[in-house]
Design a protein around this motif. Structure first.
Motif, PDB file in Angstrom:
ATOM      1  N   SER A   1     -24.633  36.032   7.293  1.00  0.00           N
ATOM      2  CA  SER A   1     -25.764  35.759   6.400  1.00  0.00           C
ATOM      3  C   SER A   1     -27.020  36.508   6.832  1.00  0.00           C
ATOM      4  O   SER A   1     -27.909  36.763   6.012  1.00  0.00           O
TER       5      SER A   1
ATOM      6  N   GLY B   1     -22.370  32.317   9.258  1.00  0.00           N
ATOM      7  CA  GLY B   1     -23.789  32.284   9.590  1.00  0.00           C
ATOM      8  C   GLY B   1     -24.274  33.602  10.143  1.00  0.00           C
ATOM      9  O   GLY B   1     -25.385  34.052   9.824  1.00  0.00           O
TER      10      GLY B   1
ATOM     11  N   ARG C   1     -19.934  36.198   2.130  1.00  0.00           N
ATOM     12  CA  ARG C   1     -19.899  36.014   3.579  1.00  0.00           C
ATOM     13  C   ARG C   1     -18.867  34.979   4.026  1.00  0.00           C
ATOM     14  O   ARG C   1     -18.171  35.174   5.023  1.00  0.00           O
ATOM     15  N   GLU C   2     -18.750  33.869   3.308  1.00  0.00           N
ATOM     16  CA  GLU C   2     -17.792  32.835   3.725  1.00  0.00           C
ATOM     17  C   GLU C   2     -16.352  33.254   3.491  1.00  0.00           C
ATOM     18  O   GLU C   2     -15.516  33.120   4.401  1.00  0.00           O
TER      19      GLU C   2
ATOM     20  N   TYR D   1     -23.326  39.712   1.520  1.00  0.00           N
ATOM     21  CA  TYR D   1     -23.996  38.425   1.680  1.00  0.00           C
ATOM     22  C   TYR D   1     -23.382  37.368   0.756  1.00  0.00           C
ATOM     23  O   TYR D   1     -23.137  36.234   1.172  1.00  0.00           O
ATOM     24  N   GLU D   2     -23.127  37.743  -0.480  1.00  0.00           N
ATOM     25  CA  GLU D   2     -22.559  36.790  -1.431  1.00  0.00           C
ATOM     26  C   GLU D   2     -21.142  36.370  -1.041  1.00  0.00           C
ATOM     27  O   GLU D   2     -20.717  35.254  -1.340  1.00  0.00           O
TER      28      GLU D   2
ATOM     29  N   ARG E   1     -26.668  32.960  14.852  1.00  0.00           N
ATOM     30  CA  ARG E   1     -27.658  33.540  13.949  1.00  0.00           C
ATOM     31  C   ARG E   1     -28.745  34.263  14.747  1.00  0.00           C
ATOM     32  O   ARG E   1     -29.264  35.301  14.317  1.00  0.00           O
TER      33      ARG E   1
END
Length: 466
Positions: A137, A134, A113-114, A110-111, A192
């Motif tokens: 996430s 997205g 993700r980008e 998650y941290e 999402r």
């Protein structure tokens, strides 16, 4: 007649174990395809984002295979030895590994993700990268559910129940099918929404899976068994990790190679969406090969003390089944490649490029089927570390060949994949023949020793488990 009867019984058992596993694995593939079909209404960038995100999830599946596959093999061995204490230790080891691995992947993913989205898409921040971020996430925190379900499935499979995991996967898939249009389009959540529907479907399946564990008589007896004085939670964890890590490494290496091919394919100007959709289509075949592999691993582990002849018979029947499946898949994709691409929502140049890739992949699929199926025998009998090394070397060679032959376009990429897989098959056949060849004890008795040992200090394969 006796040998033929034994071979037929092994084949029957492999089919009985494999077909529910196939539908379970296929259901997971279908979840990704359902997501892509619905997000296709949002444009090509959304399709590329979800397709590549699905490949990342397949890669992460390899991580939890340390716990899932390790537990399956250890439970099957304990079941064959009729040792409830060993089975209890295997169950504890599986859950302990899940508790360690899951936070690292879920929180770390998650941290990151980008950066992860940019890495797998080769972008710098535009196009499908924000869409993939997205999706991550939602999907990466939700990986905890996916991982727990995999461990539950591994326990049930080791207890000779491959049908319940199939039913759980179909339940999850049915919920995804119902929720996707509502969340993606109805509520306007886009990619999402696809991630949310996937996590919700899997959560419902996990709840049912935990209930199935409590109902399973074999596992319930193991859970109530007295723990062995010679084992501890740390020892159970290490044993499960030692058993499952080579299987996980094998799968992760192959999925990493598939992701790395995206960059090579992009180098020759092929749309990433075409490659992503075609790869999804090939999963219909490759999941069948992995189903045979799981069946061979379970059957071999259960008969761990039955000796070399039994193992050779299982290996032969696994090769027969997987080879037939690989040839059938190759012929089907050769004949129906364009139709398959259109059925998965692509058109125009994307469909043409994907169909060419599918039509050229036949030799690779046949070789892959044989390699994966025979690997199940090594997994069940403790020979998977060497198998993982062969896979890793093969993936490196595949990428090198693909880069060198990329000038020939997609046919060159497929040729590189086939050449690499042929080398891997040659290596594993040589390994199999050397492992299974009878060896003299050195005392002139004519009796042979079985060199294959199961991980974790268990008995040699050729001796009855105690």
């Amino acid at each position: 007649m006796g040998a033929a009867s034994a071979a037929a019984e092994h084949r029957r058992r492999l089919v009985a174990l494999a077909y529910p596993v196939y539908f379970e694995l296929l259901s997971g593939v279908m979840a990704g395809i359902i997501n892509m079909v619905w997000v296709a209404r949002l444009g090509g960038e959304a399709v590329a984002a979800v397709a590549v995100a699905g490949n990342v999830e397949n890669l992460l599946l390899g991580v939890i295979l340390v716990a899932g596959s390790g537990t399956t093999v250890l439970v099957a061995r304990a079941r064959g030895a009729q040792d409830p204490a060993a089975m209890r230790a295997a169950l504890r080891g599986g859950w302990a590994l899940w508790a360690i691995v899951t936070p690292v992947v879920a929180i770390g993913g998650y941290e990151c993700r980008e950066p992860l989205a940019r890495l797998v898409l080769g972008g710098t921040g535009g196009g499908p990268v924000p869409l993939a971020a997205g999706y991550f996430s939602i999907a990466l925190p939700g990986i905890a559910v996916f991982f727990a379900t995999n461990v539950v499935d591994g326990m049930l499979k080791g207890a000779d129940d491959t049908r319940t995991p199939m039913r759980l996967a179909l339940l999850a898939n049915g919920l995804i099918l119902a929720l996707d249009p509502l969340l993606i389009l109805g509520f306007g959540l886009g990619v999402r929404g696809a991630a949310i529907s996937t996590v919700l479907g899997r959560t419902a399946a996990l709840a049912c899976g935990l209930a199935a564990l409590r109902r399973n008589g074999v596992l319930r007896q193991a859970a109530g068994a007295a723990p062995s004085r010679k084992t501890s939670l740390r020892a159970d964890l290490r044993r499960t990790a030692a058993t499952g890590l080579p299987m996980s490494a094998d799968f992760v290496a192959r999925m990493t190679g598939s992701l790395a091919l995206v960059a090579v394919v992009a180098r020759i100007g092929v749309d990433q969406a075409a490659y992503g959709i075609a790869t999804k289509a090939m999963y219909f075949a490759t999941m069948a090969f992995y189903a045979v592999r799981q069946a061979a691993a379970i059957h071999t582990a259960h008969l761990l003390g039955a000796g070399r002849a039994q193992r050779r018979a299982i290996g032969g029947q696994a090769l027969l089944l997987a080879g037939a499946l690989g040839l059938s898949a190759a012929l089907a994709l050769l004949a129906a490649g364009p139709w398959v691409m259109r059925a998965l929502g692509s058109g125009g140049e994307v469909a043409e490029a994907g169909a060419l890739y599918l039509r050229c992949s036949g030799p690779y699929l046949v070789l892959l089927a044989c390699f994966i199926a025979l690997g199940g025998v090594f997994e069940g009998s403790g020979g998977s570390p060497t198998l993982a090394r062969i896979t890793l070397c093969g993936v490196v060679l595949q990428l090198a060949f693909a880069y060198g032959l990329s000038g020939a376009g997609l046919p060159g990429i497929c040729s590189a994949m086939a050449i690499s897989m042929a080398l891997q098959c040659a290596a594993v056949v040589r390994m199999y023949a050397r492992t299974e060849r009878p060896k003299d004890t050195g005392h002139g008795s004519g009796r042979s020793k079985d060199p294959v040992r199961a991980p974790g200090g268990t008995a040699p394969v050729g001796r009855p488990a105690r």
